[in-house]
Design an enzyme around this catalytic site. Structure first.
Site, short mmCIF file in Angstrom:
data_model
loop_
_atom_site.label_atom_id
_atom_site.label_comp_id
_atom_site.label_asym_id
_atom_site.label_seq_id
_atom_site.Cartn_x
_atom_site.Cartn_y
_atom_site.Cartn_z
N ASP A 185 -32.46 -20.17 45.70
CA ASP A 185 -33.69 -20.83 46.15
C ASP A 185 -33.39 -22.02 47.07
OD1 ASP A 185 -35.78 -19.35 45.00
OD2 ASP A 185 -35.42 -20.28 43.05
N PHE A 207 -20.88 -28.07 43.17
CA PHE A 207 -20.70 -28.70 44.48
C PHE A 207 -19.58 -29.74 44.42
CE2 PHE A 207 -21.83 -32.54 46.95
CZ PHE A 207 -21.79 -32.03 48.24
N ARG A 224 -47.76 -23.25 41.98
CA ARG A 224 -46.41 -23.84 41.90
C ARG A 224 -46.33 -25.08 42.77
NH1 ARG A 224 -41.40 -21.85 41.42
NH2 ARG A 224 -41.42 -20.26 39.87
N ARG A 226 -38.51 -18.92 45.66
CA ARG A 226 -39.19 -17.73 45.13
C ARG A 226 -39.66 -16.76 46.23
NH1 ARG A 226 -38.05 -15.77 42.28
NH2 ARG A 226 -39.69 -14.88 41.04
N ASP A 262 -26.04 -20.80 46.43
CA ASP A 262 -27.22 -20.94 45.58
C ASP A 262 -28.30 -20.02 46.21
OD1 ASP A 262 -29.37 -22.15 44.03
OD2 ASP A 262 -29.87 -23.21 45.88
N SER A 286 -40.20 -25.95 36.46
CA SER A 286 -39.57 -25.74 35.15
C SER A 286 -38.26 -26.49 35.05
CB SER A 286 -39.30 -24.24 34.98
OG SER A 286 -38.33 -23.83 35.93
N ASP A 300 -34.17 -25.82 33.06
CA ASP A 300 -33.32 -24.89 32.31
C ASP A 300 -32.65 -25.64 31.17
OD1 ASP A 300 -33.85 -22.84 34.15
OD2 ASP A 300 -32.20 -23.47 35.45
N ASP A 320 -28.58 -26.54 47.86
CA ASP A 320 -29.49 -27.60 48.31
C ASP A 320 -29.64 -28.73 47.28
OD1 ASP A 320 -31.04 -25.73 46.68
OD2 ASP A 320 -32.75 -26.99 47.19
N ARG A 323 -33.79 -16.22 28.26
CA ARG A 323 -32.83 -15.48 29.09
C ARG A 323 -31.53 -15.31 28.32
NH1 ARG A 323 -33.71 -19.05 34.59
NH2 ARG A 323 -35.91 -18.56 34.89
#
Ligand code: M1P
Length: 265
Positions: free
Chosen positions: A22, A239, A152, A29, A20, A190, A192, A227, A134
């Site tokens: 972030d 995972f 953020r 970020r 992964d 946010s 997704d 994470d 996206r």
């Protein structure tokens, strides 16, 4: 640029290590550290490496690549947007599209509803880009994707206290669940939205296709480091997938430590 043995000639040729991004390879970020990049380069001498991130490739380029280094040169496999945008040894692989899956009319309904909902939300600050379109998903942010790092962090704390995204997602599930969509809170500001099944396990389709190709590598061991491996986290599906060996990390320092130990680097 460093040279790496061909995929089928590495000491652990049937092993791939997926990460992964972030909070696994980088802080949220932020840029990957030189130490992490060096560790990845050393690991790549032994086994295939790849990232599988929820964000689009532009973000991974910013966080792991640099002005002079294309991120697709740093990994054997690059899976942006959970693998909906994919590269193998720097070459783009065929992709799939959210808008084709959902259709323009359903998409318009979803966007109209989400923007109305955000307009009525009382959050401390609002910035811009509340919906990012996206390739394989959309990303919806109550504060807006243009929030600064400080904004953020403040939003994340506010959201945790007030369950803004949690409630938003519940409402969307109720109203648009019949479209076969998954709503996944993976980051700070946010969530997704993508067709069910287009989570991070989507990238494994590319590895399966590789195994079918003449001369393609068949990965017997697929490690995944992430994470957000808890139920509801955006690393959970890959995972816990029987095709992978999942490793849960606390942060990039923990990833570094676990990789060093596991691969004797
Ligand atoms: O990689 C985790 C998430 O990172 C970002 O989330 P946020 O901006 O909320 O911190 C987004 O790119 C999101 O799509 C991604 O899942």
């Amino acid at each position: 640029m460093a040279a790496y043995p061909p995929l089928d000639q590495r000491p652990l040729a049937d092993t791939i290590v997926l990460f992964d991004v972030d909070e696994t390879l980088t802080k949220a970020r932020r840029h990957a550290t030189p130490e992490m990049l060096d560790l990845l380069a050393r690991l790549r001498q032994k086994a295939a490496i790849g990232f599988v991130g929820g964000s689009n490739l532009v973000k991974q380029q910013e966080q792991i690549g640099s002005a002079s280094v294309n991120v697709t040169t740093l990994f054997d496999w690059c899976f942006a947007e959970n693998g909906l945008t994919a590269y193998r040894l720097g070459e783009e692989l065929p992709s799939n599209s959210f808008i084709e899956y959902i259709g323009e009319d359903n998409y318009k309904e979803l966007v109209k509803f989400a923007l109305h909902y955000i307009a009525d939300l009382d959050v401390p600050v609002k910035r811009g880009t509340f919906i990012e379109f996206r390739n394989g998903m959309i990303n919806i942010s109550p504060v807006g994707r243009n929030a600064s790092v400080e904004e953020r962090n403040a939003y994340e704390a506010f959201d945790l206290e007030n369950g803004i995204r949690k409630k938003f997602v519940e409402v969307l599930r109720e109203k648009f669940g019949h479209l076969g969509l998954t709503f996944s809170i993976g980051g700070q500001i946010s969530f997704d939205v993508f067709p069910t099944g287009w989570d991070k396990t989507y990238c494994l389709k590319h590895l399966e296709a590789e195994a079918e190709k003449p001369g393609g590598v068949k990965y017997k061991t697929i490690h995944f480091f992430g994470d957000k491996t808890f139920v509801g986290g955006n690393d959970y599906e890959i995972f816990s997938d029987p095709r992978t060996i999942g490793h849960s990390v606390a942060d990039p320092d923990d990833t570094y430590k676990q990789i060093k130990e596991l691969f004797d680097l």
